[in-house]
Design an enzyme around this catalytic site. Structure first.
Site, short mmCIF file in Angstrom:
data_model
loop_
_atom_site.label_atom_id
_atom_site.label_comp_id
_atom_site.label_asym_id
_atom_site.label_seq_id
_atom_site.Cartn_x
_atom_site.Cartn_y
_atom_site.Cartn_z
N GLU A 61 -20.29 10.70 -86.96
CA GLU A 61 -21.34 11.71 -86.83
C GLU A 61 -22.66 10.98 -86.78
O GLU A 61 -23.04 10.32 -87.75
CB GLU A 61 -21.42 12.57 -88.10
CG GLU A 61 -20.60 13.80 -88.14
CD GLU A 61 -20.83 14.53 -89.46
OE1 GLU A 61 -21.96 14.56 -89.98
OE2 GLU A 61 -19.85 15.07 -89.97
N ASP A 79 -30.60 18.70 -96.19
CA ASP A 79 -30.34 17.34 -96.67
C ASP A 79 -31.01 17.01 -97.99
O ASP A 79 -32.13 17.42 -98.26
CB ASP A 79 -30.78 16.33 -95.61
CG ASP A 79 -29.82 16.33 -94.43
OD1 ASP A 79 -28.61 16.20 -94.67
OD2 ASP A 79 -30.29 16.48 -93.29
#
Lengths: 401, 262
Positions: B48, B59
Site C-alpha cells: 500500500e 492517521d
C-alpha cells in the site's frame, strides 16, 4: 425548510467524506436531531434556555447615525448581546441539549480564536457534561485569555501541534478523537461545515437569528429588508440569518468573506471567491487548495473567519446564484469596526465588521433609503488585543496622544 | 497485477497475506522505492503506497509526521505513479489515499495514469461507496481494485452494501481510532471479520495497530491479510539515518512475514 437530499447534498456540495467508522454515529445524530426538532418538549426547553440563559431573542436595532452616513437604513441584528458574546450560544445550547437527549456524557469541540471553545465549555458547564476542546498551539498562544476562560469553565484544552497548528488542524484532531470516543462523546462542531448532518443541524440551531430578524423587521417597518448581509468563515451566522429569507425572492443575500491582506495578494480566506471545489473535513465544498488538492493556509485578521473551507450550503447558494459572496479585506473591516464604534458606541467582533464593511460598500450602489439588515454576529471584547495593535492605540513612552 | 493474484498464492499456501504500508515520498522519493523493494524482498505480499495529504484525519502521529515530511520535501501527487512504476510487477501495488487528492487530479485521469503505471487499485479511507459513483465507474473502466473500509460500528446493512462495492479485498478497520502501532490489537477485530465474511467471499484484510510478528500471527489466525503501517513508518522515524531505517524495515518485515506463516 430547504433541506439537503437524504445523503446530505445540496446540489453537488455536502455529503459525507469520512471514515466508515463514523457513519453509524452520523446516522444516529441525524435521527436524534430530526426527532428532537419534531418534539415540542425539546423545542420548548431549548426556547426557554435561549430566553432565560442565552438572552434571546436578540434585539433588532436601527443604527441611525451610521445610516445617515451610509445613505441607506442600516439595521443590526444584535447577536453581540447574547450570552458569551456571539450567535454561537445558539448552536452550543442546541447541540448540548441534543447530546443529553442521545444519552452521551461528553462533548469535544474544535476552536480557532476560542469563541466556539468558550461557548462549548459554557454549555458543558450548564449541562454538567465533560468537555475537551482542541485548539491549534499557535492559537492557544494568541488567545491565552480564551484558554483561561475555557479552563475556568471546567473544560480541558488540548493544544494541537500538528500541521499548521491552527483551526483546520484542531478540526482534524477533533475528528480523530471522535472516531475513538464516539460511543459516549458528541462532536459539537462549531460551524455549518463537516459531514452530513452537521451543516443542516448547526443551521437549524442558528436559524433563529433570521427567523427573529424577519419577524422583527416586518413588525418595525411593515416590509422585508432589501439586503441581508453577514460575514462568512465556516458560515454559521450567515446561514443563521439567511435561512429565513431564502424564499423571499426580493431579498438579496450577501456573504462577506475574509479578504485578508487583499484578495489579489493570495493571502486571504475568501474560499468561495477563489472558487475551487474540493473535499475538506467531510464535505464537498469550496476549498483553498493547491494544484494537487493539498489545503492552503488561509489568512485573515479575524481568527473566526480564518478557515480554508466553507459550509456546503453556502457553496450551493453561491453556485445557484441565490446568495452573492464577496471578499472584504482586513483594512476595510477594521475601518468599519472603527466607524461603528464612533457612530453608534458599539464595538463589534472583527468577524462581524467584515459583514458590516461589505454592507457599507454595497450601500453605495443601492437606492437611497434602501434597507440593509446586517448580522452583528459578535462583540469585540475578545479582539481588543488586535485592535490595539492595528490602530496603534497603546500609549507609547514619550508620546502623549 | 491485481490483488487477487496475491491472495490466490496465499490461499494456496494456507496462510494470510502481509500488506506493507508506506507513504510515497517518505523518507525520500528514492528511498520510498527502496523501502518497498525491501518489504517485497522480505516477504510482503501486497504493498500500500500512501499518498501524503495535508489533512489526514484517519492517521495517528507516525503517519502524519511521515506525510508532513514528504510534503515538506515537495512531494507531488503525480510522483506516486513514478514510485508505482518503479516497484510494480512483483506484487500488487495499491494506493491508499484521501479522496480530495484523487478528485483534484481528476478521478478518471488518476485511474488511467495509475493503471498505466502498473497499479492494482485504490484504498479510500474517507470515501464510502455512497459517495463513490465516479470512482466506481472509473475503476470499472480501467479495471482497478477498489477497497472500501468496514468498521466495528458498521451495521449489517452497511457491511453488506460496502463489500458489494469492493473489488480485490475488504479493509476491516479493527479498532475505533486512528492509525498507530498498539501494544495489543483489538478484541473487536475477530468479530468484525466474522461479520464481514457473512456477506462476502472476498479476502478480508485487518489493519490498524500491528507492530510485531506475534500480533501478525494472531490476526493471521482469522484474517486474510495483515496490514501494517505505522510500525513500518516508525522504522525510519526512530532511526538515526535512512540506511539504519532500511535495516530496521528489513528485520521488521521478516518478523511480520514469519508471523503470517506460523
Amino acid at each position: 425548510m430547504p433541506n439537503p437530499d437524504a445523503g446530505g447534498h445540496w446540489g453537488e456540495f455536502g455529503g459525507r467524506f469520512v471514515p466508515e467508522a463514523l457513519i453509524a454515529a452520523l446516522d444516529e445524530l441525524e435521527a436524534a436531531h430530526t426527532a428532537a426538532l419534531a418534539d415540542p418538549a425539546f423545542m420548548s426547553e431549548l426556547d426557554a434556555l435561549g430566553r432565560e440563559y442565552g438572552n434571546l431573542p436578540s434585539p433588532l436595532y436601527l443604527a441611525e447615525r451610521l445610516s445617515e452616513e451610509a445613505g441607506v437604513e442600516v439595521w443590526l441584528k444584535r447577536e453581540d448581546l447574547n450570552h458569551t458574546g456571539a450567535h454561537k450560544i445558539r448552536n452550543v445550547l442546541g447541540q448540548a441539549l441534543l447530546t443529553r437527549r442521545m444519552g452521551k456524557t461528553r462533548i469535544i469541540a474544535e476552536t480557532g480564536a476560542g469563541q466556539h471553545g468558550v461557548a462549548s465549555a459554557t454549555a458543558a458547564a450548564y449541562f454538567g457534561l465533560e468537555c475537551t476542546v482542541y485548539m491549534g498551539e499557535e492559537d492557544t498562544r494568541r488567545q491565552a485569555l480564551n484558554v483561561a476562560r475555557m479552563r475556568l469553565l471546567g473544560a480541558e484544552v488540548v493544544p494541537v501541534t500538528t500541521g499548521s497548528r491552527t483551526l483546520k488542524d484542531a478540526m482534524n484532531e477533533a475528528l480523530r478523537e471522535w472516531v475513538a470516543s464516539v460511543e459516549h462523546t458528541h462532536y459539537l462542531i462549531g460551524s455549518v461545515g463537516g459531514p452530513h448532518p452537521f451543516p443542516m443541524l448547526v443551521r437549524d440551531y442558528c436559524r433563529g437569528i433570521g427567523d427573529e430578524a424577519r419577524a422583527q423587521f416586518l413588525e418595525r417597518t411593515g416590509a422585508l429588508p432589501d439586503v441581508v448581509a453577514a460575514c462568512v468563515g465556516g458560515g454559521s451566522n450567515a446561514m443563521g440569518i439567511f435561512t429565513a429569507f431564502l424564499d423571499d425572492a426580493s431579498v438579496k443575500l450577501y456573504g462577506f468573506e475574509a479578504g485578508g491582506d487583499g484578495y489579489g495578494t493570495g493571502r486571504h480566506a475568501a474560499t468561495i471567491t477563489a472558487g475551487q471545489i474540493g473535499v475538506l473535513h467531510g464535505a464537498r465544498t469550496f476549498v483553498l487548495q493547491d494544484e494537487d488538492g493539498q489545503t492552503i493556509e488561509s489568512h485573515s485578521i479575524s481568527a473566526g473567519l480564518d478557515y480554508p473551507g466553507v459550509g456546503p450550503e453556502h457553496a450551493h447558494l453561491a453556485a445557484s446564484g441565490r446568495a452573492a459572496y464577496e471578499p472584504v479585506d482586513d483594512a476595510e473591516a477594521m475601518a468599519a469596526l472603527e466607524k461603528l464604534a464612533r457612530t453608534e458606541g458599539i464595538i463589534c467582533a472583527i468577524e462581524s465588521a467584515h459583514g458590516l464593511a461589505g454592507a457599507l460598500r454595497l450601500a453605495k450602489s443601492l437606492e437611497p433609503g434602501a434597507r440593509v439588515l446586517v448580522n452583528l454576529s459578535g462583540r469585540g471584547d475578545k479582539d481588543m488585543g488586535n485592535v490595539v495593535e492595528y490602530f496603534d492605540f497603546a500609549d507609547r513612552k514619550g508620546q502623549q496622544g | 497485477m491485481r490483488a487477487e493474484a496475491a491472495f490466490a498464492t496465499t490461499r494456496a499456501e494456507g496462510r494470510a497475506a502481509l500488506v506493507g504500508y508506506l507513504p510515497a515520498g517518505f523518507p525520500t522519493l528514492a528511498d520510498s522505492i527502496k523501502a518497498v523493494d525491501i518489504m517485497i524482498d522480505h516477504g510482503a505480499d501486497l504493498i500500500e503506497l500512501g499518498l501524503p495529504y495535508s489533512d489526514p484525519v484517519m492517521d495517528g502521529p507516525a503517519i502524519q509526521r511521515a506525510a508532513d515530511q514528504a510534503l515538506a520535501a515537495g512531494f507531488r501527487t503525480r510522483q506516486v505513479f513514478e514510485v508505482t512504476e518503479a516497484v510494480a510487477g512483483r506484487v500488487p501495488i495499491l494506493v491508499m489515499t484521501y479522496w480530495n487528492l484523487v478528485e483534484r487530479y481528476g478521478v478518471d485521469r488518476f485511474a488511467r495514469d495509475f493503471k498505466a503505471a502498473g497499479g492494482a487499485g485504490l484504498i479510500t479511507p474517507d470515501l464510502i461507496p455512497d459517495e463513490a459513483g465516479e470512482w466506481i465507474a472509473a475503476s470499472d473502466e480501467h479495471d482497478l481494485d477498489r477497497v472500501f473500509l468496514v468498521a466495528p460500528s458498521s451495521t449489517e446493512e452497511r457491511i453488506a452494501s460496502t463489500v458489494a462495492a469492493c473489488r480485490g479485498f475488504v479493509y476491516a478497520q479493527s479498532v475505533m481510532g486512528v492509525t498507530g502501532a498498539r501494544a495489543a490489537t483489538s478484541a473487536a477485530a475477530p468479530e468484525l471479520v466474522r461479520r464481514t465474511r457473512a456477506h462476502t467471499d472476498l479476502p478480508v484484510g485487518v489493519g490498524l495497530g500491528v507492530r510485531s510478528g506475534d500480533q501478525a500471527a494472531e490476526i493471521a489466525a482469522y484474517g486474510d491479510a495483515v496490514i501494517v503501517g505505522s510500525a513500518i513508518v516508525n522504522c525510519y522515524l526512530d532511526s538515526e539515518d535512512v540506511p539504519a531505517g532500511h535495516q530496521r524495515l528489513a528485520a521488521l518485515t521478516a518478523d511480520l512475514a514469519a508471523g503470517v506463516r506460523r
